[in-house]
Write a protein that holds these residues in place. Structure first.
Motif, mmCIF file in Angstrom:
data_model
loop_
_atom_site.group_PDB
_atom_site.id
_atom_site.type_symbol
_atom_site.label_atom_id
_atom_site.label_comp_id
_atom_site.label_asym_id
_atom_site.label_seq_id
_atom_site.Cartn_x
_atom_site.Cartn_y
_atom_site.Cartn_z
ATOM 1 N N GLU A 27 12.035 -12.923 22.600
ATOM 2 C CA GLU A 27 10.606 -13.030 22.936
ATOM 3 C C GLU A 27 9.789 -13.394 21.697
ATOM 4 O O GLU A 27 8.933 -14.271 21.744
ATOM 5 C CB GLU A 27 10.112 -11.710 23.543
ATOM 6 N N ARG A 28 10.078 -12.710 20.579
ATOM 7 C CA ARG A 28 9.321 -12.946 19.351
ATOM 8 C C ARG A 28 9.561 -14.380 18.844
ATOM 9 O O ARG A 28 8.627 -15.099 18.506
ATOM 10 C CB ARG A 28 9.740 -11.922 18.289
ATOM 11 N N SER A 30 10.611 -16.999 20.518
ATOM 12 C CA SER A 30 10.067 -17.994 21.447
ATOM 13 C C SER A 30 8.585 -18.196 21.172
ATOM 14 O O SER A 30 8.083 -19.321 21.171
ATOM 15 C CB SER A 30 10.248 -17.537 22.898
ATOM 16 N N LYS A 31 7.893 -17.084 20.931
ATOM 17 C CA LYS A 31 6.452 -17.153 20.674
ATOM 18 C C LYS A 31 6.184 -17.949 19.395
ATOM 19 O O LYS A 31 5.276 -18.764 19.335
ATOM 20 C CB LYS A 31 5.890 -15.731 20.541
ATOM 21 N N ASP A 60 7.092 -20.270 29.962
ATOM 22 C CA ASP A 60 6.158 -19.180 29.638
ATOM 23 C C ASP A 60 6.942 -17.897 29.360
ATOM 24 O O ASP A 60 8.149 -17.853 29.576
ATOM 25 C CB ASP A 60 5.155 -18.988 30.784
ATOM 26 N N PRO A 61 6.252 -16.847 28.884
ATOM 27 C CA PRO A 61 6.940 -15.593 28.527
ATOM 28 C C PRO A 61 7.748 -15.003 29.682
ATOM 29 O O PRO A 61 8.820 -14.432 29.464
ATOM 30 C CB PRO A 61 5.801 -14.668 28.112
#
Ligand code: ADP
Ligand code: MG
Length: 199
Positions: A27-28, A30-31, A60-61
């Motif tokens: 997640e981190r 990807s952001k 998207d997330p």
């Protein structure tokens, strides 16, 4: 020397990427890389990632979380920048009579189905590279077919010349496949590469 280092040493540009082992890391990262982002399974059991369901474009997330949960059950996850362009193929093989040869062609089905590939003995000159491009049956795709930006042939030839020096850097090179390397204007970025080293 590993594949990444070898490509770096030859100044072959590649898509930004990071390896993640947990959902929070995926997640981190990807952001940081930005959306859309490409998540790929890293596992010795999935050499052909697409066939194994191991390549996901997440917009998207929410899509990142869903794909990451699935992929992390099977291995580590490569978080990679999404790159637009014409899919091209570059390879190096060891020929019994010629030694190392550089192969070039359009990526994807053009390599696998049409076998539209040209080749020259390594290392190649810029003139060789340009000739290789002009020999491809599908070369019109480099001119900007299907709404894509035309590929800058000088930029692509330059990458081909540099890659053809890999056998000099890696004495134990068996074979290399870069498929695809994405080409858009002067922007050329490898997104998938496989190498076989000899014992
Ligand atoms: P494999 O060859 O192991 O199936 P690839 O990494 O080559 O896996 O990905 C398969 C396909 O997914 C590519 O041919 C390309 O169409 C698309 N793709 C992969 N990575 C990217 C990326 N970073 N940006 C855009 N498209 C990608
Ligand atoms: Mg591939």
């Amino acid at each position: 020397m590993m594949l990444d280092e070898a490509l770096d040493a030859l100044n072959i540009p590649k898509a930004k990427h990071e390896i993640a082992k947990t959902l929070a890391e995926v997640e981190r990262k990807s952001k940081t890389i930005g959306f859309p982002v490409v998540l790929k399974l890293i596992s010795p059991k999935a050499v052909h990632k697409t066939e194994a369901g191991g390549v996901v474009i997440a917009r998207d997330p929410g899509e990142v979380r869903e794909a990451a949960n699935k992929l992390l059950k099977l291995g580590k996850v490569l978080v990679q920048e999404y790159v637009e362009g014409v899919e091209f193929f570059l390879g190096i093989k060891k020929d019994r009579s010629f030694g190392y040869v550089l192969l070039a062609g359009l990526g994807g089905i053009f390599v696998e189905v049409y076998k539209d590939v040209s080749f020259r003995v390594c290392p190649i000159s810029e003139k060789d590279a340009k000739e290789m491009l002009s020999e491809l049956k599908g070369k019109a795709l480099l001119e900007g077919a299907r709404g894509k930006k035309p590929v800058d042939k000088d930029a692509l030839a330059d990458v081909m010349v540099r890659l053809s020096r890999l056998p000099e850097k890696l004495q134990n090179l068996g074979e290399l496949d870069v498929n695809p390397i994405m080409c858009s204007g002067r922007e050329i970025k490898a997104v998938d590469a496989r190498i076989v080293l000899e014992e």
